[in-house]
Design a protein around this motif. Structure first.
Motif, PDB file in Angstrom:
ATOM      1  N   THR A  49       1.016  -1.026  -0.061  1.00  0.00           N
ATOM      2  CA  THR A  49       0.283  -0.104  -0.198  1.00  0.00           C
ATOM      3  C   THR A  49       0.421   0.914  -0.104  1.00  0.00           C
ATOM      4  O   THR A  49       0.836   2.005  -0.663  1.00  0.00           O
ATOM      5  CB  THR A  49      -1.152  -0.540   1.048  1.00  0.00           C
ATOM      6  OG1 THR A  49      -1.778  -1.266   1.394  1.00  0.00           O
ATOM      7  CG2 THR A  49      -1.910   0.854   1.747  1.00  0.00           C
ATOM      8  N   SER A  51       3.725   1.708  -0.982  1.00  0.00           N
ATOM      9  CA  SER A  51       4.299   1.828  -2.275  1.00  0.00           C
ATOM     10  C   SER A  51       3.665   2.586  -3.563  1.00  0.00           C
ATOM     11  O   SER A  51       4.108   3.382  -3.977  1.00  0.00           O
ATOM     12  CB  SER A  51       5.354  -0.242  -2.675  1.00  0.00           C
ATOM     13  OG  SER A  51       6.117   0.754  -3.908  1.00  0.00           O
ATOM     14  N   THR A  52       2.864   1.644  -3.240  1.00  0.00           N
ATOM     15  CA  THR A  52       1.899   2.010  -4.566  1.00  0.00           C
ATOM     16  C   THR A  52       0.558   3.594  -4.279  1.00  0.00           C
ATOM     17  O   THR A  52       1.340   4.612  -5.637  1.00  0.00           O
ATOM     18  CB  THR A  52       0.169   1.266  -4.304  1.00  0.00           C
ATOM     19  OG1 THR A  52       0.626  -0.136  -4.459  1.00  0.00           O
ATOM     20  CG2 THR A  52      -0.483   1.400  -5.532  1.00  0.00           C
ATOM     21  N   THR A  53       1.370   3.508  -3.035  1.00  0.00           N
ATOM     22  CA  THR A  53       0.676   5.293  -2.728  1.00  0.00           C
ATOM     23  C   THR A  53       2.061   6.380  -3.510  1.00  0.00           C
ATOM     24  O   THR A  53       1.976   7.256  -3.474  1.00  0.00           O
ATOM     25  CB  THR A  53       0.140   5.549  -0.957  1.00  0.00           C
ATOM     26  OG1 THR A  53      -0.385   4.973  -0.851  1.00  0.00           O
ATOM     27  CG2 THR A  53       0.042   7.107  -0.895  1.00  0.00           C
ATOM     28  N   ALA A  55       4.236   5.740  -5.281  1.00  0.00           N
ATOM     29  CA  ALA A  55       4.341   5.904  -6.648  1.00  0.00           C
ATOM     30  C   ALA A  55       3.832   6.468  -7.653  1.00  0.00           C
ATOM     31  O   ALA A  55       3.929   6.810  -9.119  1.00  0.00           O
ATOM     32  CB  ALA A  55       4.315   4.128  -7.650  1.00  0.00           C
ATOM     33  N   VAL A  56       2.381   6.734  -6.813  1.00  0.00           N
ATOM     34  CA  VAL A  56       1.241   7.824  -7.737  1.00  0.00           C
ATOM     35  C   VAL A  56       1.427   9.875  -7.237  1.00  0.00           C
ATOM     36  O   VAL A  56       2.523  10.208  -7.280  1.00  0.00           O
ATOM     37  CB  VAL A  56       0.013   7.571  -7.361  1.00  0.00           C
ATOM     38  CG1 VAL A  56      -1.060   9.078  -7.950  1.00  0.00           C
ATOM     39  CG2 VAL A  56      -0.360   6.257  -7.088  1.00  0.00           C
TER      40      VAL A  56
END
Length: 56
Positions: A49, A51-53, A55-56
Motif C-alpha cells: 500500500t 509503495s503504491t501510494t 508511486a502515484v
C-alpha cells in the motif's frame, strides 16, 4: 531382579515429564509460527500500500 526393575520403570515419571515439556514446546512453536505468518502477511500488505501510494 527383573520384577523390581519393571516396577521401578513403571514408577519413574521423568520420561513422561520430558515428553510433556516437549509437547508444550511444540505447541508454543506452532502458535508462534502461525502468528508470525499472519503478521508477515499484514506487513506485506502495508508495504504494498505504501509503495503504491508513493508511486502515484
Amino acid at each position: 531382579m527383573t520384577k523390581t526393575f519393571l516396577k521401578s520403570l513403571v514408577r519413574d515419571e521423568a520420561g513422561a515429564t520430558a515428553i510433556e515439556y516437549g509437547l508444550i514446546a511444540a505447541l508454543i512453536a506452532v502458535a508462534a509460527i502461525t502468528a508470525m505468518q499472519g503478521l508477515g502477511n499484514q506487513l506485506t500488505n502495508t508495504f504494498t500500500t505504501v509503495s503504491t501510494t508513493m508511486a502515484v
